[in-house]
Design an enzyme around this catalytic site. Structure first.
Site, short mmCIF file in Angstrom:
data_model
loop_
_atom_site.label_atom_id
_atom_site.label_comp_id
_atom_site.label_asym_id
_atom_site.label_seq_id
_atom_site.Cartn_x
_atom_site.Cartn_y
_atom_site.Cartn_z
N LYS A 35 21.13 39.96 32.41
CA LYS A 35 22.36 39.18 32.55
C LYS A 35 23.34 39.92 33.45
CE LYS A 35 24.42 41.14 28.36
NZ LYS A 35 25.09 40.85 27.07
N ARG A 131 30.60 37.87 16.03
CA ARG A 131 30.84 37.36 17.37
C ARG A 131 30.16 35.99 17.51
NH1 ARG A 131 28.86 41.12 22.31
NH2 ARG A 131 26.83 40.42 21.51
N TYR A 255 49.38 58.33 45.25
CA TYR A 255 50.48 57.63 44.60
C TYR A 255 51.00 58.39 43.39
CZ TYR A 255 49.50 53.43 47.36
OH TYR A 255 49.33 52.54 48.39
N MET A 303 43.44 51.41 46.21
CA MET A 303 42.64 50.20 46.35
C MET A 303 41.38 50.43 47.18
SD MET A 303 43.69 46.45 47.88
CE MET A 303 44.85 46.08 46.55
#
Length: 360
Positions: A35, A131, A255, A303
């Site tokens: 999957k 679940r 950053y 990013m």
């Protein structure tokens, strides 16, 4: 130099890991769980690599199954979440898809449909995961309803462990006992073991089917080197150094200046970032492997870029050096641990900016 962010997929490693899982679980058969695009490795490529050894494949939804059938995959395919709408049942019936049934809504939809061929049902019990699945007190009745339907060819009993990766947890034993006791004398094969239970042989001899997932791709869900040792990492995630510079003591990197140099340090910028799927929360010191040597990330992941320590290459021009983010030398689990996540998330999270190269 073109920007390169590449995932190199070793299909032979995947095959060997699958065969190892079968050996651990023998004589049980094994559903190769592919999957989520085979956990980011490429569902069609992985299925083709396993087609001569896999007993069956497992996917999350019919769209993933259709992709495999359209690619010529012939093995049975288990829909681990079953069908979402009743109109899927015709395709399921005609294309040898096995189907989980985990609630009364699905069961009623199956009752109401006419099918050309009966389907193999995997009846799911909620043994403690909470679940999906029928509650234990509902299970026998659900089985009886299914067993009376001409739309049903066979019924396999299925449940799922919540904590098999935690060797100290009592829940695996508790779930197993509840599952086995609830099934009682009901006929049908049994499937409860996931990757963790396969590795630990927690329920060996209690399954006719096991469902290995993450271990097929060479990552262990259990923090145990001995258990993980036979597994071969199937994905090597790489990028390149695109810039280098030397910064002075007390200068910061990236950053918010999350890393500050304690001495004059050579650093490099690597063409990879969270837009590629590398975790933004990877902490200072997260390992990388550069040109044959272990190094580390410095500062916050951006990013499209991340900074690394190049101090071990003080006299070399490092532009173009390969940087392994994870693979044979850096475990994806180690990177996940440094990022407060799990290896599943990293492997599945690579974006389309990352090209895939397959080796056999």
């Amino acid at each position: 130099m073109a920007r390169t962010a590449t995932a190199i997929i070793n299909l032979n490693a995947i095959k060997q890991n699958y065969l190892h899982s079968k050996l651990l679980a023998a004589p049980a058969k094994a559903i190769a769980t592919i999957k989520a695009n085979a956990y980011g490795h490429g569902a069609i490529e992985v299925a083709n690599a396993l087609t001569d050894v896999a007993d069956a494949f497992g996917v999350a939804c019919i769209e993933e199954a259709i992709e495999l059938r359209d690619a010529g995959i012939k093995q049975p395919i288990l829909l681990l979440e079953g069908f979402f709408t009743a109109d899927e049942l015709e395709y399921i019936s005609e294309n040898n898809l096995w189907c989980a049934i985990h609630n009364q809504h699905q069961l009623d939809a199956l009752k109401a449909v006419k099918l050309k061929q009966p389907v193999n049902v995997w009846l799911k019990m909620d043994s403690g995961m909470h679940r999906l699945g029928f509650l234990p007190e509902e299970y026998a009745d659900a089985w009886q309803q299914l067993s009376n339907l001409e739309q049903v060819a066979s019924i396999t009993h299925m449940s799922h462990f919540s904590s098999a990766d935690d060797l100290s947890s009592p829940l695996t034993k508790k779930q197993t006992e509840l599952f086995i006791n609830t099934i009682g004398e009901l006929p049908g094969e049994i499937s409860i073991a996931n990757s963790s239970a396969v590795l630990t042989k927690a329920v060996k001899g209690r399954n006719q089917w096991v469902r290995p997932g993450i271990i097929i791709y060479g990552s262990s869900p259990i923090d145990d080197d001995e258990l993980a040792c036979p597994l071969i990492p199937a994905m090597t995630f790489k990028a390149k150094v695109i810039s280098q510079r030397t910064i002075n003591k007390d200068e910061s990197v990236g950053y918010n200046g999350l890393w500050t140099a304690e001495e004059t340090t050579k650093i490099g910028t690597v063409s990879i970032g969270y837009a590629d799927g590398y975790p933004r929360h990877a902490e200072n010191g997260t390992p990388v492997f550069i040109n044959g040597k272990k190094s580390q990330i410095l500062g916050r992941v951006s990013m499209d870029m991340v900074m690394v320590d190049l101090s071990m290459f003080e006299q070399q021009d490092c532009i173009g050096f390969d940087v392994e983010l994870w693979g044979d030398n850096i475990s994806v689990t180690e990177v996940a641990n440094c990022s407060e996540t799990i290896s599943y998330s990293l492997l599945c999270g690579l974006t389309r900016r990352v090209s895939k190269t397959y080796i056999k």
